[in-house]
Design an enzyme around this catalytic site. Structure first.
Site, PDB file in Angstrom:
ATOM      1  N   SER A 551       0.847  -1.183   0.000  1.00  0.00           N
ATOM      2  CA  SER A 551       0.000   0.000   0.000  1.00  0.00           C
ATOM      3  C   SER A 551       0.892   1.246   0.000  1.00  0.00           C
ATOM      4  O   SER A 551       1.713   1.418  -0.891  1.00  0.00           O
ATOM      5  CB  SER A 551      -0.966  -0.045   1.191  1.00  0.00           C
ATOM      6  OG  SER A 551      -2.002   0.878   1.035  1.00  0.00           O
ATOM      7  N   ASP A 637      -9.645  -3.430  -5.864  1.00  0.00           N
ATOM      8  CA  ASP A 637      -9.103  -2.648  -4.757  1.00  0.00           C
ATOM      9  C   ASP A 637      -9.510  -1.177  -4.893  1.00  0.00           C
ATOM     10  O   ASP A 637      -9.120  -0.522  -5.852  1.00  0.00           O
ATOM     11  CB  ASP A 637      -7.573  -2.770  -4.775  1.00  0.00           C
ATOM     12  CG  ASP A 637      -6.907  -2.128  -3.565  1.00  0.00           C
ATOM     13  OD1 ASP A 637      -7.572  -1.346  -2.869  1.00  0.00           O
ATOM     14  OD2 ASP A 637      -5.726  -2.413  -3.338  1.00  0.00           O
ATOM     15  N   HIS A 672      -7.946  -4.856  -1.855  1.00  0.00           N
ATOM     16  CA  HIS A 672      -6.761  -4.365  -1.149  1.00  0.00           C
ATOM     17  C   HIS A 672      -6.192  -5.399  -0.191  1.00  0.00           C
ATOM     18  O   HIS A 672      -4.982  -5.472  -0.015  1.00  0.00           O
ATOM     19  CB  HIS A 672      -7.142  -3.093  -0.382  1.00  0.00           C
ATOM     20  CG  HIS A 672      -5.966  -2.273   0.051  1.00  0.00           C
ATOM     21  ND1 HIS A 672      -5.165  -1.603  -0.843  1.00  0.00           N
ATOM     22  CD2 HIS A 672      -5.452  -2.013   1.281  1.00  0.00           C
ATOM     23  CE1 HIS A 672      -4.220  -0.957  -0.182  1.00  0.00           C
ATOM     24  NE2 HIS A 672      -4.375  -1.191   1.112  1.00  0.00           N
TER      25      HIS A 672
END
Length: 701
Positions: A551, A637, A672
């Site tokens: 991330s 995501d 995600h």
């Protein structure tokens, strides 16, 4: 490795260049791979089959190429997966948490991928399965349980499910007497909900068309969702909305926040239709949290220059800042992380000198005592449970060598009871491993804490490969906690290290502010300094370090690959935020407006534009020799969109001058968080580790 990757692999996919030109602040940007961003991305989040055929073809070609590149490690991946799975107790169960006549907990059954939500009579008795995740997930490629909350009268269970990976949760209500779901079904929520005290009113957060949690609604059980009442709507797209409830059950809390400011509203939980009461209006840079006891609010705040926070109280009837009375003063360098407000005691989790501790304070006398531990690096967490009128605090302790231990601590008697020690069914002896804390010097005079783990007997002569993990954003600190998966690397000769870099709060709030906006470069140079220091100390050597982050930590991976490619053997970037400039210039993406306080607003500010442009990984890919790179993305995501790693890899392919592997894997059925089952997630870690072992020459170790 057995020679350059290019000699044994088919040619890699080459994404066509379709330049898109834009101009900001007099600077012309050319984006050859903007076409990988689907115009209908909002629809794809809800229904992945709607993805443009050309984009799908490219992503699937990349997946096939990655499969071919790592094909020789398939047996190793299976071995790693089996090892990691064997360290997880098949029928693991959480410690029951009491609430009135019942104790609530989650557990797993042998072979099950998903948790079951259960309860039993207080003190023990027959188990009642309220929700079986395995049954609910049957036949679905993705299933994730979001928030869950039993009603105060224990008759109903509200729970939220996402079956796409897009973080669009549907809330359902289960009648616990019959085990059947009611007709109430609330779509497009954030997945969190709070009951009012009447057990008939449910507050929840609805997402807007751009996936932003901006609206709080009130639902009455048995009424159509179309009649739900809008309680609060956030007008600033840069703010998000959260929901909570005080442990006293007196108030439902509505919290509007960005990454550095917030404001809190109260709803009387006994009168859920009563109007919102504002505690203190938002001011840029002011953060505060609210709890309740008797006739006063307990407020943790950074007001009055309290960078690392102080604790105040205020009357419910006039709760504004002018009436805040200090209980616990600010102490620079001692960051107050969390608080639990019981009827008779105030408990706080704080961090000083990068180590956590728990402090218990009796309200009446003001006396305090600490719960502290002796290891060089460790992690602490605490859970407030359901009950307000109790002296029992639950906390967890672990270190990089010590599996998690869950304790119930009597804050009045100062005694603790071990309720659970994480079991490693395949065996684990903490004394076989060493955990240490080092401090890496930086060019500007700071020192970066680095937590390391290795197996006793590992040669510390520079020959060992080292996996260096980092994050460094949003003030999130990475704890030196136990992870059973890491031992599959460590047992094969790797050293595992965590760099506690600026951008987190590991050394106090200033550690965060020194790693954001115009000081963001510190995050990247701290990570490089940690790697250089580990090599200088003889733990590894330059070019033997595999960097890993996900991330915003994936952005870190992209930057250090550009800044110091020769320091690293490889880069593993999970759902990496690498297209920073383009994303921050796109105000319609879900995360962009709330992210401006973290990175800067390049639309409005020329200076922010230039700062982000100076480090954004995608913009700064250049003709140079890159280390091995493995990027992972999720099609649905909403946080780091799939096209960010796809564009980054496409550009690296054309400019990288080395023969090292450059790989992209996109999970076409997840977002995600990656795969949804507890074992499926291990398979993804096994691929990461197989990649690291392959490039380190240890695939046969």
């Amino acid at each position: 490795m057995h020679g350059p990757a290019s000699r044994v692999l088919p040619p890699p996919p080459v994404a066509p260049r379709k330049p898109v030109v834009s101009t900001y602040h007099g600077v012309t940007l050319k984006d050859d791979y903007a076409w990988l961003r689907a115009d209908n991305w909002q629809d794809v989040m809800r229904e992945p089959t709607l993805l443009d055929a050309d984009i799908r073809a490219y992503l699937e070609a990349e997946n096939a190429y990655t499969e071919a590149a790592l094909g020789a490690t398939s047996a190793l991946q299976a071995e790693l997966f089996a090892e990691m799975k064997a360290r997880i107790k098949p029928d693991d169960s959480g410690v029951p948490t009491p609430d009135g006549p019942f104790e609530y907990y989650a557990n797993f059954v042998a072979g099950g991928q998903y948790p079951r939500l259960c309860r039993q009579p207080r003190g023990g008795g027959a188990e009642d399965v309220l929700l079986d995740g395995n049954a609910e997930a049957a036949g679905k490629s993705y299933w994730d349980l979001g928030g869950k909350a039993h009603s105060p009268d224990h008759r109903l269970l509200a729970y939220a499910v996402d079956d796409k990976g897009s973080e669009l949760f549907t809330v359902r209500i289960r009648d616990l007497a019959t085990g059947q779901d009611l007709a109430d079904e609330i779509p497009d929520t954030r997945g969190e909900m709070v009951w009012a005290n009447d057990s008939q009113t449910l507050f929840y957060i609805r997402l807007d068309a751009n996936h932003r949690p901006l609206m709080v609604y009130r639902h009455r059980i048995g009424t159509p969702v179309s009649e739900d009442v809008l309680v609060y709507e956030e007008k600033d797209a840069g703010f998000y909305v959260g929901l909570d409830k005080t442990l006293s059950s007196k108030f439902v809390l509505v919290d509007a926040h960005d990454h550095q400011s917030n404001e809190v509203y109260l709803v009387d939980a006994d009168q859920p239709e009563s109007p919102l009461q504002l505690v203190e209006a938002r001011v840029h840079g002011h953060e505060y949290q609210v709890d309740h006891r008797v006739d006063r609010l307990i407020i943790t705040t950074n007001s009055g220059g309290a960078e690392d926070f102080r604790i105040c109280d205020a009357p419910i009837t006039s709760p504004g800042l002018a009436n805040w009375r200090e209980i616990i003063a600010h102490k620079p360098g001692r960051l107050i992380i969390d608080t639990v407000v019981f009827k008779t005691h105030l408990v706080r989790l704080e961090r000083e000198d990068s180590l956590p501790r728990i402090i218990v304070r009796e309200f009446e006398s003001g006396t305090e005592h600490a719960i502290a531990f002796d290891e060089e690096a460790y992690a602490l967490g605490m859970s407030e449970g359901y009950e307000f009128d109790t002296t029992t605090l639950r906390f967890t302790y672990s270190s990089m060598t010590t599996p998690a231990e869950t304790y119930d601590y009597d804050v009045a008697a100062r005694t603790r009871v071990l309720r659970k020690r994480q079991e490693i069914p395949s065996g684990h002896n903490p004394s076989d491993y060493v955990t240490r804390r080092l401090f890496a010097p930086t060019a500007d005079g700071e020192t970066v804490p680095v937590s390391i783990l290795y197996k006793k007997g590992t040669r510390l002569d520079g020959s060992a490969p080292l996996l260096l993990y980092g994050y460094g954003s949003y003030g999130i600190s990475i704890p030196a906690s136990f992870s059973s998966t890491r031992f599959s690397l460590v047992d094969r000769g790797f050293i595992y290290a965590i760099a506690h870099i600026r951008g987190g709060k590991d050394k106090g709030y200033h550690w965060y502010t020194d790693g954001k906006l115009d000081k963001k470069l510190n995050t990247f140079t701290d990570f490089i300094a940690a790697g250089e220091h580990l090599a200088a100390q003889g733990l590894t050597q330059r070019g033997r370090i595999v960097a890993n982050g996900g991330s915003a930590g994936g952005m870190l991976m992209g930057v250090v690959a550009n800044m110091a490619p020769d320091l690293f053997l490889g880069i593993i970037a999970d759902v990496p935020f690498v297209d920073v400039l383009n994303t921050m210039l796109d105000k319609d993406l879900p995360l962009t407006p709330p992210e401006w306080p973290e990175w800067g607003n390049p639309i409005e500010s020329t200076r922010d534009f230039e700062i982000i442009r100076s480090y954004s990984p995608y913009e700064n890919v250049a003709a140079k020799s890159y280390p091995h790179i493995f990027a992972y993305g999720g099609l649905t995501d909403p946080r780091v969109t799939y096209w960010e790693p796809a564009k980054w890899i496409a550009k690296l392919r054309t400019l990288n001058t080395s023969d090292n592997l450059v790989l992209l894997k996109t999970n076409m059925e997840a977002g995600h968080g990656g795969a949804s089952g507890r074992y499926e997630q291990l398979k993804e870690i096994a691929v990461d580790y197989a990649f690291a072992l392959k490039i380190a020459g240890l695939a046969d170790a």
